[in-house]
Design an enzyme around this catalytic site. Structure first.
Site, PDB file in Angstrom:
ATOM      1  N   LYS A 111       0.825  -1.133  -0.278  1.00  0.00           N
ATOM      2  CA  LYS A 111       0.009   0.042   0.078  1.00  0.00           C
ATOM      3  C   LYS A 111       0.936   1.254   0.161  1.00  0.00           C
ATOM      4  CE  LYS A 111      -4.033   1.843   2.821  1.00  0.00           C
ATOM      5  NZ  LYS A 111      -4.699   1.599   3.749  1.00  0.00           N
ATOM      6  N   ASP A 123      -1.432  10.548  -5.664  1.00  0.00           N
ATOM      7  CA  ASP A 123      -0.390  10.306  -6.435  1.00  0.00           C
ATOM      8  C   ASP A 123       0.133   8.907  -6.093  1.00  0.00           C
ATOM      9  OD1 ASP A 123      -0.147  10.039  -3.681  1.00  0.00           O
ATOM     10  OD2 ASP A 123       1.255  11.817  -3.153  1.00  0.00           O
ATOM     11  N   ASP A 250     -16.815   0.013  -0.174  1.00  0.00           N
ATOM     12  CA  ASP A 250     -15.578  -0.322  -0.332  1.00  0.00           C
ATOM     13  C   ASP A 250     -14.449  -0.745   0.676  1.00  0.00           C
ATOM     14  OD1 ASP A 250     -15.831   2.653  -0.462  1.00  0.00           O
ATOM     15  OD2 ASP A 250     -13.703   2.799  -0.557  1.00  0.00           O
TER      16      ASP A 250
HETATM   17  P1  AMP Z   1      -9.543   4.835   1.093  1.00  0.00           P
HETATM   18  O1  AMP Z   1     -10.037   6.440   1.693  1.00  0.00           O
HETATM   19  O2  AMP Z   1      -8.100   4.790   1.598  1.00  0.00           O
HETATM   20  O3  AMP Z   1     -10.281   3.744   1.392  1.00  0.00           O
HETATM   21  O4  AMP Z   1      -9.403   5.207  -0.465  1.00  0.00           O
HETATM   22  C1  AMP Z   1     -10.503   5.625  -1.298  1.00  0.00           C
HETATM   23  C2  AMP Z   1     -10.172   5.577  -2.536  1.00  0.00           C
HETATM   24  O5  AMP Z   1      -8.864   6.508  -2.801  1.00  0.00           O
HETATM   25  C3  AMP Z   1      -9.523   4.186  -3.123  1.00  0.00           C
HETATM   26  O6  AMP Z   1      -9.736   4.124  -4.559  1.00  0.00           O
HETATM   27  C4  AMP Z   1      -7.790   4.444  -3.116  1.00  0.00           C
HETATM   28  O7  AMP Z   1      -7.111   3.636  -3.953  1.00  0.00           O
HETATM   29  C5  AMP Z   1      -7.898   6.049  -3.474  1.00  0.00           C
HETATM   30  N1  AMP Z   1      -6.677   6.776  -2.786  1.00  0.00           N
HETATM   31  C6  AMP Z   1      -6.509   6.986  -1.542  1.00  0.00           C
HETATM   32  N2  AMP Z   1      -5.302   7.777  -1.537  1.00  0.00           N
HETATM   33  C7  AMP Z   1      -4.460   7.667  -2.748  1.00  0.00           C
HETATM   34  C8  AMP Z   1      -3.487   8.387  -3.200  1.00  0.00           C
HETATM   35  N3  AMP Z   1      -2.644   8.907  -2.542  1.00  0.00           N
HETATM   36  N4  AMP Z   1      -3.287   8.209  -4.417  1.00  0.00           N
HETATM   37  C9  AMP Z   1      -4.362   7.180  -5.301  1.00  0.00           C
HETATM   38  N5  AMP Z   1      -5.438   6.862  -5.105  1.00  0.00           N
HETATM   39  C10 AMP Z   1      -5.702   7.128  -3.627  1.00  0.00           C
HETATM   40 MG    MG Z   2     -10.569   2.005   1.125  1.00  0.00          MG
END
Ligand code: AMP
Ligand code: MG
Length: 480
Positions: A111, A123, A250
């Site tokens: 990750k 990013d 998700d």
């Molecule tokens: P999360 O809040 O971590 O569950 O992420 C929600 C969505 O945003 C998922 O599709 C993640 O892969 C994407 N995401 C979160 N942070 C980043 C990042 N820095 N770069 C690319 N995608 C991100």
């Molecule tokens: Mg997530």
């Protein structure tokens, strides 16, 4: 020469139709350094050959790939705060699947390993601090005996990454039974052909619930079994005082493991309305709301599989509704069973419900510490706070003592259900601040105390105390 055969990774996700993933290599990082490596977990995964820093750094930074890895990012969609959107692994890359010592299969995922086609404007990176936070909380959850993804390694990438401030970059290697989410079903239903979606669902059944393969209606059974797993999970969260913080579809796994540690936290003072996440303004994901959201999410899951339940649409709706209607009954039964164990009752009678209800009402009105109240009852010692010194509580306690006199093994049951330690918010924050600056003592101490969280045999003079006022201003953020 090191033999790459040692990894023995499988890539069964690649057998799925290619709309479900993107083949993508991790983006190399300039100057990786190991911050944490979980030796015990590595042994469990048959990865003992990773016995030197160079190997560990290279593999878990994504700079070197296991020879049998075909890295992918997984596609998924999801409802975020109730709104449907396309998502996918925007910064996570699956190296492959690995069998552990018990032949159980686990995903190995990096990750923060760089951009994928699902990154949108992100990013592809993560801050070292948020990856260390996931490490300490997921490992604590494991020690609290709550189903969870686990953390194998944290690497400092040597890169600066930009959020509201400049941060060190981090990569976490996480391990889970799979990273298949309710949102992966939503993706399959909305963005793939019905045939491809069906082969995905069959894969999920094969991988997670092979026992239902020969069932007359395996798809309905999948809904039932996922519902039961998620109910068990939420009940366990409530048992230890955990707030996930962002239970979007998700972020809910089909296997019933806690995944996607973002703005999660633990409650100290008991209040079902507790929220720490800075973006959860209306308390959608509050501590006491988590079962309702799990039910909401399962409704979304049910909607995706309707075409496979029956050709007759009305009948399909009726069949899934009959399953979903069981949710409140099963949840309530399992919640009660868990709460009874927390107060040492194994053979409940009807009136015991009031014993629980009255205790929780008192805890809330006297602003009692959730963990310490149950730990003190288990230790059979008084823990001085406004609850324990109140008349109301002493009346309750006398009733309780009378009630459990005839129960066998009350204290043993309480000991295995009431943790003494949790990763308290102030301890986590302080440990992280120091770890980022190279001082890992507090981090190690916290993990060590978590490993003793059910050990009532050692002497406990002090329970953990949260500094006054800390939680009132404590805010958590989505993993950044
Ligand atoms: P999360 O809040 O971590 O569950 O992420 C929600 C969505 O945003 C998922 O599709 C993640 O892969 C994407 N995401 C979160 N942070 C980043 C990042 N820095 N770069 C690319 N995608 C991100
Ligand atoms: Mg997530």
């Amino acid at each position: 020469m090191e033999s790459n055969k040692k990894w023995n990774l499988k890539n069964t996700y690649l057998n799925l139709p290619d709309c479900f993933y993107q083949k993508i290599q991790p983006t190399p990082v300039p100057n990786p350094k190991i911050i944490y490596f979980n030796n015990i977990l590595a042994k469990k995964l048959n990865l003992e050959f990773l016995n030197n820093d160079t190997l560990i750094t290279n593999y878990f930074s994504g700079n070197k790939l296991p020879e049998d890895s075909i890295p992918i990012a997984q596609a998924y969609a999801g409802h975020q705060f109730g709104h449907f959107t396309m998502l996918g692994d925007g910064r996570a890359i699956l190296l492959g699947e690995k069998k552990d010592l018990n032949n159980k299969i686990y995903d190995i995922q990096l990750k923060g390993a760089g951009k994928t086609s699902y990154s949108r404007s992100g990013d592809g990176r993560a801050t070292l601090s948020s990856m260390l936070r996931e490490y300490i909380i997921s490992e604590s959850m494991h020690l609290l005996r709550v189903p969870t993804s686990r953390s194998l390694a944290v690497i400092d990438t040597g890169e600066k990454i930009y959020r509201e401030s400049v941060n060190n970059g981090g990569i976490l290697t996480r391990i889970a039974s799979s990273h298949i989410r309710v949102g992966t079903f939503e993706y399959g239903r909305h963005f793939c052909s019905i045939k491809d979606f069906q082969s995905f669902i069959n894969y999920v059944i094969n991988r997670h619930y092979p026992q239902i393969l020969n069932n007359k209606s395996p798809y309905l059974e999948l809904l039932k079994i996922t519902m039961e797993k998620q109910i068990d999970l939420i009940v366990d969260w409530i048992r230890v005082g955990f707030i996930h913080g962002v239970m979007n579809t998700d972020n809910m796994s089909i296997s019933g493991e806690t995944i996607d540690y973002g703005p999660c936290a633990f409650i100290n003072t008991y209040d079902p309305k507790t929220v720490f996440s800075s973006i959860d303004r209306h308390g959608r994901y509050a501590f006491g709301n988590q079962h309702k959201i799990a039910y909401w999410n399962l409704n979304i899951l049910a909607g995706t599989i309707l075409p496979f339940i029956s050709k007759d649409k009305d009948r399909a709706v009726q069949l899934v509704q009959d399953v979903l209607d069981q949710f409140p009954i099963i949840y309530s039964n399992k919640w009660c069973e868990m709460m009874y164990k927390k107060i040492g009752i194994t053979k409940p009678i009807e009136e015991d419900k009031f014993l629980i209800k009255n205790l929780l009402t008192l805890m809330e009105s006297y602003k009692a510490d959730y963990t310490n109240t149950f730990a003190a009852l288990t230790l059979d010692k008084s823990y001085i706070d406004s609850l324990s010194t109140s008349n109301d509580f002493n009346i309750w306690k006398k009733q309780w003592e009378k009630r459990i006199k005839n129960e066998k093994n009350s204290y043993q049951i309480m000991q295995s259900n009431n943790p003494i330690y949790i990763p308290r918010n102030h301890l986590v924050e302080s440990a992280l601040k120091n770890a980022i600056n190279g001082d890992k003592e507090e981090f190690d101490n916290l993990l060590n105390s978590m490993s003793q969280t059910y050990n009532y045999d050692i002497k406990h003079d002090e329970l953990q105390i949260t500094p006054e006022g800390f939680d009132e201003s404590y805010k958590t953020f989505c993993g950044t």
